[in-house]
Design a protein around this motif. Structure first.
Motif, mmCIF file in Angstrom:
data_model
loop_
_atom_site.group_PDB
_atom_site.id
_atom_site.type_symbol
_atom_site.label_atom_id
_atom_site.label_comp_id
_atom_site.label_asym_id
_atom_site.label_seq_id
_atom_site.Cartn_x
_atom_site.Cartn_y
_atom_site.Cartn_z
ATOM 1 N N GLU A 86 0.828 -1.206 0.000
ATOM 2 C CA GLU A 86 0.000 0.000 0.000
ATOM 3 C C GLU A 86 0.862 1.257 0.000
ATOM 4 O O GLU A 86 0.566 2.231 -0.695
ATOM 5 C CB GLU A 86 -0.916 -0.013 1.229
ATOM 6 C CG GLU A 86 -1.887 1.160 1.265
ATOM 7 C CD GLU A 86 -2.851 1.066 2.440
ATOM 8 O OE1 GLU A 86 -3.443 2.093 2.789
ATOM 9 O OE2 GLU A 86 -3.006 -0.048 2.993
ATOM 10 N N VAL A 89 2.300 1.953 -3.447
ATOM 11 C CA VAL A 89 1.295 2.556 -4.326
ATOM 12 C C VAL A 89 1.140 4.035 -4.017
ATOM 13 O O VAL A 89 1.069 4.871 -4.931
ATOM 14 C CB VAL A 89 -0.060 1.821 -4.183
ATOM 15 C CG1 VAL A 89 -1.166 2.594 -4.889
ATOM 16 C CG2 VAL A 89 0.042 0.412 -4.750
ATOM 17 N N GLU A 90 1.127 4.390 -2.752
ATOM 18 C CA GLU A 90 1.018 5.800 -2.371
ATOM 19 C C GLU A 90 2.209 6.588 -2.909
ATOM 20 O O GLU A 90 2.064 7.705 -3.389
ATOM 21 C CB GLU A 90 0.940 5.924 -0.849
ATOM 22 C CG GLU A 90 -0.367 5.405 -0.258
ATOM 23 C CD GLU A 90 -0.354 5.415 1.258
ATOM 24 O OE1 GLU A 90 0.704 5.769 1.842
ATOM 25 O OE2 GLU A 90 -1.390 5.075 1.870
ATOM 26 N N TRP A 93 1.859 7.211 -6.642
ATOM 27 C CA TRP A 93 0.923 8.301 -6.949
ATOM 28 C C TRP A 93 1.494 9.664 -6.569
ATOM 29 O O TRP A 93 1.252 10.658 -7.265
ATOM 30 C CB TRP A 93 -0.414 8.069 -6.241
ATOM 31 C CG TRP A 93 -1.277 7.121 -7.011
ATOM 32 C CD1 TRP A 93 -1.541 5.816 -6.732
ATOM 33 C CD2 TRP A 93 -1.962 7.417 -8.227
ATOM 34 N NE1 TRP A 93 -2.356 5.277 -7.680
ATOM 35 C CE2 TRP A 93 -2.642 6.235 -8.616
ATOM 36 C CE3 TRP A 93 -2.088 8.550 -9.020
ATOM 37 C CZ2 TRP A 93 -3.426 6.159 -9.767
ATOM 38 C CZ3 TRP A 93 -2.866 8.479 -10.161
ATOM 39 C CH2 TRP A 93 -3.526 7.299 -10.529
ATOM 40 N N ARG A 245 -0.682 -7.386 -12.109
ATOM 41 C CA ARG A 245 -0.534 -7.441 -10.651
ATOM 42 C C ARG A 245 0.858 -7.915 -10.249
ATOM 43 O O ARG A 245 1.436 -7.431 -9.271
ATOM 44 C CB ARG A 245 -1.605 -8.367 -10.063
ATOM 45 C CG ARG A 245 -3.003 -7.756 -10.078
ATOM 46 C CD ARG A 245 -4.056 -8.768 -9.665
ATOM 47 N NE ARG A 245 -5.374 -8.135 -9.487
ATOM 48 C CZ ARG A 245 -6.514 -8.808 -9.417
ATOM 49 N NH1 ARG A 245 -6.499 -10.147 -9.492
ATOM 50 N NH2 ARG A 245 -7.663 -8.166 -9.267
ATOM 51 N N GLU A 248 3.194 -4.988 -10.585
ATOM 52 C CA GLU A 248 3.001 -4.059 -9.475
ATOM 53 C C GLU A 248 3.660 -4.597 -8.208
ATOM 54 O O GLU A 248 4.350 -3.859 -7.495
ATOM 55 C CB GLU A 248 1.509 -3.827 -9.242
ATOM 56 C CG GLU A 248 1.206 -2.847 -8.126
ATOM 57 C CD GLU A 248 -0.287 -2.647 -7.917
ATOM 58 O OE1 GLU A 248 -0.697 -1.526 -7.604
ATOM 59 O OE2 GLU A 248 -1.049 -3.642 -8.056
ATOM 60 N N LYS A 281 -6.586 -1.386 -15.342
ATOM 61 C CA LYS A 281 -6.704 -0.203 -14.492
ATOM 62 C C LYS A 281 -7.470 -0.529 -13.215
ATOM 63 O O LYS A 281 -7.103 -0.072 -12.120
ATOM 64 C CB LYS A 281 -7.396 0.925 -15.265
ATOM 65 C CG LYS A 281 -7.751 2.146 -14.434
ATOM 66 C CD LYS A 281 -6.519 2.818 -13.851
ATOM 67 C CE LYS A 281 -6.900 4.007 -12.976
ATOM 68 N NZ LYS A 281 -5.732 4.586 -12.285
ATOM 69 N N ASN A 282 -8.504 -1.316 -13.315
ATOM 70 C CA ASN A 282 -9.313 -1.675 -12.143
ATOM 71 C C ASN A 282 -8.629 -2.697 -11.243
ATOM 72 O O ASN A 282 -9.008 -2.856 -10.082
ATOM 73 C CB ASN A 282 -10.669 -2.241 -12.596
ATOM 74 C CG ASN A 282 -11.549 -1.181 -13.239
ATOM 75 O OD1 ASN A 282 -11.394 0.012 -12.986
ATOM 76 N ND2 ASN A 282 -12.481 -1.608 -14.081
ATOM 77 N N GLY A 285 -3.234 -0.744 -8.390
ATOM 78 C CA GLY A 285 -3.371 0.526 -7.690
ATOM 79 C C GLY A 285 -2.509 1.643 -8.238
ATOM 80 O O GLY A 285 -2.701 2.808 -7.901
#
Length: 438
Positions: A86, A89-90, A93, A245, A248, A281-282, A285
């Motif tokens: 997580e 991913v932050e 972004w 995935r 990622e 995309k869905n 993240g």
């Protein structure tokens, strides 16, 4: 210890242009500890265990402390090191937001997305760009290749530097040479051409997912800029989702998805699958870019709406019309439109002159310039084939010849304009970059 990378000298005061080769070739890069993980998939608990292993290593802890005051855009070392999924991913972004979340992006094109062309596209609305695909092994070994194939300048940002590779160590060595001068180091997992099959890179690594993952992890664990990947889709949608995935999880911070399979090489024959891009995309993240079917700005809007992607890439259409992102349309795309298009102030000879001026400022091999000339004024050549034949007969090109060729085309009295919708006129200033509010 953090590598010390020398500053890159200006090519000239006129160009403000950097070259990566000569100053970097003498630099010795400090070796850093790397961990290669060969599994192709991790559950959340397994990924957390991996993060704990990385963080428990004493040398990595020391490096983390040393990097606490690091001023690189991506902060402490890399997106994967000492971060749970997580948090990675932050961070992905946060970096994307710092770049302004560009939506209109020049795709990587071998011999065709070089610095002068990138700067031309930026003048006419492009908000970010990829370099041409660079061969990681040749890049590390060959001084001439580095000096000719990768040049950049202060205005050439945000920038993705793309490599093809099949050896993690060689890829890392190549990536370290360019990371001070780009915003992402990109790995090409999408090239479907025969040369990629022979060289065992690009889309042909889709058959070896452990190797794909090790390439991404090697960079993610050792670079100070984020890693991006450009992929094609599998025939089976679930395979594509699992692939995305995995990338990622391996540390990819941005994913560009070409909505065609490895076997669908002809972009005019095969439509890109936007639904597959939407599914990716869905499923992940991190930011996702869409590639395929982008011929003009209406396609941009439709693609963003239908895929939910965070930006689009355009390739072939930009070669013929580098002002695409400024709202200009080639004549063929106006046929069958709603009729609210009008002739714009630009035509492709204007764009060619702009391109040649960038080439004078930022020199590149003549083979690249010749290719762009044919792409940009191909419609004019069909009307005046004698001018094309004169060009093809030149064993050695000069700028004087090319400017005279443009004058000759214009003097023939036939203009092949680009078209705009009323709302797109006056978007590009005469002597500056296009507005980003497209």
């Amino acid at each position: 210890m953090k590598s010390k990378i020398p500053s890159i000298p200006l090519l000239s005061s006129r160009s403000s242009c950097f070259t990566t080769l000569k100053s970097l070739m003498a630099s010795s890069l400090t070796e850093t500890l790397t961990l290669t993980v060969t599994q192709t998939h991790h559950s959340n608990s397994q990924q957390d265990d991996l993060d704990d292993v990385l963080c428990s290593d004493r040398q990595l802890q020391e490096q983390r402390e040393e990097s606490a005051s690091d001023t690189s855009p991506f902060g402490l070392g890399s997106p994967s090191r000492c971060l749970a999924g997580e948090s990675r991913v932050e961070r992905a972004w946060a970096h994307w937001a710092k770049l302004g979340q560009p939506k209109l992006i020049v795709a990587p094109m071998v011999d065709n997305s070089e610095l002068p062309f990138r700067m031309l596209c930026r003048k006419y609305g492009a908000e970010a760009a990829y370099t041409p695909m660079l061969h990681s092994r040749i890049f590390t070994e060959n001084e001439k290749y580095r000096s000719q194939e990768f040049t950049t300048c202060t205005e050439d940002r945000p920038l993705f530097v793309q490599f093809c590779a099949n050896d993690p160590e060689i890829l890392l060595e190549a990536a370290r040479r360019v990371e001070p001068f780009c915003d992402y180091v990109d790995i090409n997992f999408g090239c479907p051409q025969r040369i990629a099959r022979r060289g065992y890179y690009g889309a042909f690594l889709m058959d070896n997912l452990p190797l794909v993952k090790s390439l991404v992890q090697k960079l993610a664990l050792n670079l100070h800029v984020p890693v991006s990947c450009k992929i094609r889709v599998f025939p089976d949608l679930q395979d594509t989702i699992n692939y995305a995935r995995m990338l990622e999880d391996a540390g990819c911070s941005l994913l560009a998805v070409h909505g065609r399979t490895r076997d669908e090489k002809d972009g005019k024959k095969f439509r890109a699958d936007w639904e597959a891009i939407r599914a990716v995309k869905n499923a992940v993240g991190i930011p996702v870019l869409a590639n395929g079917n982008i011929r003009h700005m209406d396609d941009v809007q439709d693609c963003l709406e239908k895929t939910g992607a965070d930006g689009v890439l355009s390739a072939e259409s930009l070669l013929e019309n580098p002002a695409l992102f400024a709202g200009y349309r080639a004549a063929e795309s106006v046929v069958g439109s709603e009729g609210n298009d009008k002739e714009g102030k630009l035509d492709q000879t204007d764009l060619l002159v702009d391109y040649l001026k960038f080439c004078e400022r930022y020199p590149v091999p003549w083979r690249m310039i010749r290719s762009h000339v044919h792409k940009m004024v191909g419609d004019w050549f069909r009307v005046h084939p004698d001018v094309r034949e004169d060009l093809n007969s030149q064993s050695k090109l000069t700028f004087e010849f090319l400017y005279n060729m443009v004058d000759q085309l214009r003097e023939r009295g036939i203009r092949i304009p680009l078209y705009v919708k009323d709302t797109h006129e006056e978007r590009v200033p005469a002597d500056g970059l296009a507005s980003r509010n497209v």
